[in-house]
Design an enzyme around this catalytic site. Structure first.
Site, PDB file in Angstrom:
ATOM      1  N   ASP A   1      42.304 -70.251  -4.148  1.00 54.98           N
ATOM      2  CA  ASP A   1      41.715 -68.977  -4.574  1.00 54.98           C
ATOM      3  C   ASP A   1      42.547 -67.764  -4.174  1.00 54.98           C
ATOM      4  O   ASP A   1      42.014 -66.677  -3.934  1.00 54.98           O
ATOM      5  CB  ASP A   1      40.282 -68.832  -4.025  1.00 54.98           C
TER       6      ASP A   1
ATOM      7  N   LYS B   1      46.003 -67.189  -8.068  1.00 52.59           N
ATOM      8  CA  LYS B   1      47.068 -67.830  -8.868  1.00 52.59           C
ATOM      9  C   LYS B   1      46.882 -67.578 -10.362  1.00 52.59           C
ATOM     10  O   LYS B   1      47.822 -67.241 -11.070  1.00 52.59           O
ATOM     11  CB  LYS B   1      47.055 -69.355  -8.624  1.00 52.59           C
TER      12      LYS B   1
ATOM     13  N   GLY C   1      39.317 -73.261 -10.053  1.00 51.74           N
ATOM     14  CA  GLY C   1      38.671 -72.185 -10.804  1.00 51.74           C
ATOM     15  C   GLY C   1      39.604 -70.991 -10.781  1.00 51.74           C
ATOM     16  O   GLY C   1      39.801 -70.392  -9.733  1.00 51.74           O
TER      17      GLY C   1
HETATM   18  P1  GDP Z   1      42.825 -68.774  -8.029  1.00 52.76           P
HETATM   19  O1  GDP Z   1      41.971 -69.983  -7.870  1.00 52.76           O
HETATM   20  O2  GDP Z   1      43.984 -68.775  -7.086  1.00 52.76           O
HETATM   21  O3  GDP Z   1      43.252 -68.524  -9.443  1.00 52.76           O
HETATM   22  O4  GDP Z   1      41.916 -67.534  -7.604  1.00 52.76           O
HETATM   23  P2  GDP Z   1      40.370 -67.271  -8.047  1.00 52.76           P
HETATM   24  O5  GDP Z   1      40.359 -66.797  -9.441  1.00 52.76           O
HETATM   25  O6  GDP Z   1      39.539 -68.436  -7.685  1.00 52.76           O
HETATM   26  O7  GDP Z   1      39.977 -66.141  -7.014  1.00 52.76           O
HETATM   27  C1  GDP Z   1      40.613 -64.918  -6.961  1.00 52.76           C
HETATM   28  C2  GDP Z   1      39.580 -63.814  -7.220  1.00 52.76           C
HETATM   29  O8  GDP Z   1      40.108 -62.566  -6.828  1.00 52.76           O
HETATM   30  C3  GDP Z   1      39.210 -63.659  -8.674  1.00 52.76           C
HETATM   31  O9  GDP Z   1      37.876 -63.235  -8.759  1.00 52.76           O
HETATM   32  C4  GDP Z   1      40.153 -62.574  -9.167  1.00 52.76           C
HETATM   33  O10 GDP Z   1      39.617 -61.842 -10.270  1.00 52.76           O
HETATM   34  C5  GDP Z   1      40.240 -61.693  -7.944  1.00 52.76           C
HETATM   35  N1  GDP Z   1      41.524 -61.011  -7.747  1.00 52.76           N
HETATM   36  C6  GDP Z   1      42.776 -61.476  -7.994  1.00 52.76           C
HETATM   37  N2  GDP Z   1      43.709 -60.596  -7.565  1.00 52.76           N
HETATM   38  C7  GDP Z   1      43.029 -59.554  -7.040  1.00 52.76           C
HETATM   39  C8  GDP Z   1      43.422 -58.340  -6.388  1.00 52.76           C
HETATM   40  O11 GDP Z   1      44.613 -58.048  -6.197  1.00 52.76           O
HETATM   41  N3  GDP Z   1      42.433 -57.516  -5.936  1.00 52.76           N
HETATM   42  C9  GDP Z   1      41.114 -57.801  -6.101  1.00 52.76           C
HETATM   43  N4  GDP Z   1      40.225 -56.943  -5.624  1.00 52.76           N
HETATM   44  N5  GDP Z   1      40.698 -58.938  -6.707  1.00 52.76           N
HETATM   45  C10 GDP Z   1      41.633 -59.801  -7.149  1.00 52.76           C
HETATM   46  P1  IMO Z   2      41.706 -73.208  -6.901  1.00 45.96           P
HETATM   47  O1  IMO Z   2      42.703 -73.847  -7.841  1.00 45.96           O
HETATM   48  C1  IMO Z   2      39.486 -73.415  -3.172  1.00 45.96           C
HETATM   49  C2  IMO Z   2      38.310 -77.376  -1.770  1.00 45.96           C
HETATM   50  C3  IMO Z   2      36.841 -77.716  -1.746  1.00 45.96           C
HETATM   51  C4  IMO Z   2      36.805 -78.636  -0.540  1.00 45.96           C
HETATM   52  C5  IMO Z   2      38.120 -79.395  -0.661  1.00 45.96           C
HETATM   53  C6  IMO Z   2      38.005 -80.760  -1.315  1.00 45.96           C
HETATM   54  O2  IMO Z   2      40.667 -72.404  -7.591  1.00 45.96           O
HETATM   55  O3  IMO Z   2      42.410 -72.492  -5.810  1.00 45.96           O
HETATM   56  P2  IMO Z   2      37.636 -81.544  -3.838  1.00 45.96           P
HETATM   57  O4  IMO Z   2      36.520 -81.256  -4.790  1.00 45.96           O
HETATM   58  O5  IMO Z   2      38.971 -81.097  -4.298  1.00 45.96           O
HETATM   59  O6  IMO Z   2      37.637 -82.958  -3.359  1.00 45.96           O
HETATM   60  O7  IMO Z   2      37.267 -80.658  -2.515  1.00 45.96           O
HETATM   61  O8  IMO Z   2      38.974 -78.574  -1.436  1.00 45.96           O
HETATM   62  N1  IMO Z   2      38.826 -76.926  -3.084  1.00 45.96           N
HETATM   63  C7  IMO Z   2      39.157 -75.660  -3.358  1.00 45.96           C
HETATM   64  N2  IMO Z   2      39.042 -74.539  -2.620  1.00 45.96           N
HETATM   65  N3  IMO Z   2      40.056 -73.351  -4.390  1.00 45.96           N
HETATM   66  C8  IMO Z   2      40.211 -74.465  -5.145  1.00 45.96           C
HETATM   67  O9  IMO Z   2      40.892 -74.470  -6.304  1.00 45.96           O
HETATM   68  C9  IMO Z   2      39.713 -75.688  -4.652  1.00 45.96           C
HETATM   69  N4  IMO Z   2      39.678 -76.953  -5.121  1.00 45.96           N
HETATM   70  C10 IMO Z   2      39.144 -77.704  -4.153  1.00 45.96           C
HETATM   71  O10 IMO Z   2      36.046 -76.567  -1.561  1.00 45.96           O
HETATM   72  O11 IMO Z   2      36.862 -77.870   0.639  1.00 45.96           O
HETATM   73 MG    MG Z   3      39.968 -70.494  -7.561  1.00 41.06          MG
END
Ligand code: GDP
Ligand code: IMO
Ligand code: MG
Length: 428
Positions: free
Chosen positions: A14, A17, A41
């Site tokens: 998270d 990316k 996600g």
């Molecule tokens: P990913 O899994 O690495 O693609 O990240 P996620 O989408 O799960 O989580 C990142 C969250 O932070 C999302 O809700 C994005 O919309 C938000 N986000 C990404 N970059 C920024 C930023 O620079 N500032 C803020 N405030 N939110 C951001």
């Molecule tokens: P993105 O791509 C954050 C975490 C789960 C749990 C552990 C194992 O959005 O960064 P799993 O279901 O993979 O066997 O769970 O990994 N986890 C993540 N945490 N971002 C993710 O993906 C994750 N995918 C799995 O919360 O701790």
């Molecule tokens: Mg994510």
């Protein structure tokens, strides 16, 4: 000039990316997922419209990029089709742009049931998985029992293989976990139907990538999860079941190290983690709550609140080394605006070497260095010259501590909210 760029999370997932992949996808001829599954996600915010992707590469909103799912990705056919239909409903063309490898392991309903039964059995020691069947499907891949997407499209083959797998899964479910079995006939029927729907998208991902590379095309590899969730290098056993670090690109897409020109490591300006497991810099106080609130730290896949803490330069330095990070993108800098002080974990007390597993991680006592916070508003800025002096000093200190330069900043969730210091493809 780089033609092939890898984007990896350097923390516990998270990191933002998806947002960065969507941005750089405008420069790419192909965007490729190489590991993980719909446990991911990835959130994209374009023109006020939010899109959350789980399996489909984050290049899907651009017209240019072909979106490929490599053999290292585990696929729930139902989840993939639901995601495709969701995008199509929003007017986004998917099927013509998406290609998947026939070697991707298939997630069955029984994998999901096993994942959840196992978590229940672990009780207080649960990993906090996403409950999507990820662990069980990678186990079946390694034990050579698994079914692949290519099997689904051949009715005779799938029936034969499914029989053996479901027999084993149902034995585990009923006899070991004392849970309900899955209906083998339904799984077989679903598999055949879903296989037929996915068939037109099957392709030789490895061949496409090598052909693209040979003609000078630009490729973007999209990591899922984060390096500290890597099955080998992460906080075992509180990890996911794939290699989220750089090696996953090679095994999960069929390319060589020579096919990678640049590795962009994404890190938040602080740390978050969703699920259980070690998080040495976790903040269980007002500042932690403020970061969670300003950063809207809720999981994009499960909606669970994310645990928050200061940035951990010790773990980050290790992940920079493991992945050969060329440059860092520091995201969510804006979330730290307005703090009097910002802390960086610079050392671990209690351990002599980098922790190997949960028992070592439990002994870690973080040592902090305090730097000045900044009062200016960095939200949405795109010009490095507008960065408050203290924010700049924070980033410079981070570069020194982790041993990699900051090449990009993200200052908001919107596609445009970035400061480009050195472009991964263009180098300026
Ligand atoms: P990913 O899994 O690495 O693609 O990240 P996620 O989408 O799960 O989580 C990142 C969250 O932070 C999302 O809700 C994005 O919309 C938000 N986000 C990404 N970059 C920024 C930023 O620079 N500032 C803020 N405030 N939110 C951001
Ligand atoms: P993105 O791509 C954050 C975490 C789960 C749990 C552990 C194992 O959005 O960064 P799993 O279901 O993979 O066997 O769970 O990994 N986890 C993540 N945490 N971002 C993710 O993906 C994750 N995918 C799995 O919360 O701790
Ligand atoms: Mg994510």
């Amino acid at each position: 000039m780089a033609r092939s760029v890898v984007i990896l999370g350097t923390q516990w997932g998270d990191e933002g990316k998806g947002k960065i992949v969507d941005l750089l996808a405008h420069e790419a001829d192909a965007v490729v997922r190489f590991q993980g599954g719909h446990n991911a996600g990835h959130t994209l915010l374009v023109d006020d419209r939010k899109t959350v992707l789980h399996l489909i590469p984050s290049g899907i909103l651009t017209d240019r990029a072909r979106c490929l799912i490599g053999n290292g990705v585990v696929i729930s056919p139902q989840a993939l089709i639901t995601e495709i239909e969701g995008l199509e409903k929003a007017g986004i063309e998917v099927r013509g742009k998406l290609g998947l490898s026939g070697a991707c392991p298939v997630i069955l309903g029984s994998h999901v049931a096993l994942d959840q039964a196992r978590e229940r059995r672990r009780g207080k020691k649960a990993i906090g998985t996403t409950g999507r069947g990820i662990g069980p499907v990678y186990e079946d891949k390694a034990s050579r029992l698994g079914i692949r997407i290519a099997d689904l499209v051949d009715p005779a083959r799938v029936e034969d293989k499914l029989g053996a797998v479901l027999d084993y899964h149902n034995f585990l479910l009923t006899e070991y976990y004392a849970s309900d079995p899955v209906d083998a006939h339904r799984v077989a029927e679903d598999a055949a139907r879903l296989g037929a729907e996915l068939k037109p998208m099957l392709c030789d991902v490895t061949e496409e990538l090598h052909r693209l590379r040979a003609r000078g095309g630009a490729i973007l590899f999209e990591g899922a999860q984060g390096s500290l969730l890597d099955i080998d290098h992460g906080t075992y056993p509180f990890v996911t079941s794939s290699n989220t670090t750089i090696g996953g690109v090679m095994t999960g897409a069929g390319v060589s190290p020579a096919d990678i020109d640049y590795v962009l490591g994404i890190t938040k300006a602080y740390t978050t983690r969703v699920g259980s497991g070690p998080l040495p810099t976790e903040l269980d106080d007002e500042i932690g709550r403020r970061i969670a609130e300003r950063g809207v730290e809720f999981g994009a896949t499960t909606g669970r609140p994310r645990r928050c803490g200061w940035i951990d330069a010790v773990a980050l330095r290790r992940m920079v080394q493991v992945n050969g990070i060329t440059g860092l993108c520091v995201t969510k800098l804006d979330v730290l605006d307005g703090l009097d002080e910002v802390r960086i974990c610079t050392a671990y007390e209690g351990v002599d070497t980098f922790p190997l597993g949960a028992e070592d991680w439990a002994r870690v006592e973080p040592v902090y260095e305090s730097v000045s916070g900044w009062q200016g508003d960095t939200r949405g800025i795109t010009d490095a010259a507008r960065l408050p002096g203290a924010a700049r000093a924070y980033l410079e200190r981070l570069e020194t501590l982790v041993g990699a330069p900051v090449h990009m900043l993200s200052t908001g969730p919107e596609r445009e909210a970035n400061v480009m210091i050195r472009h991964p493809y263009h180098g300026d």
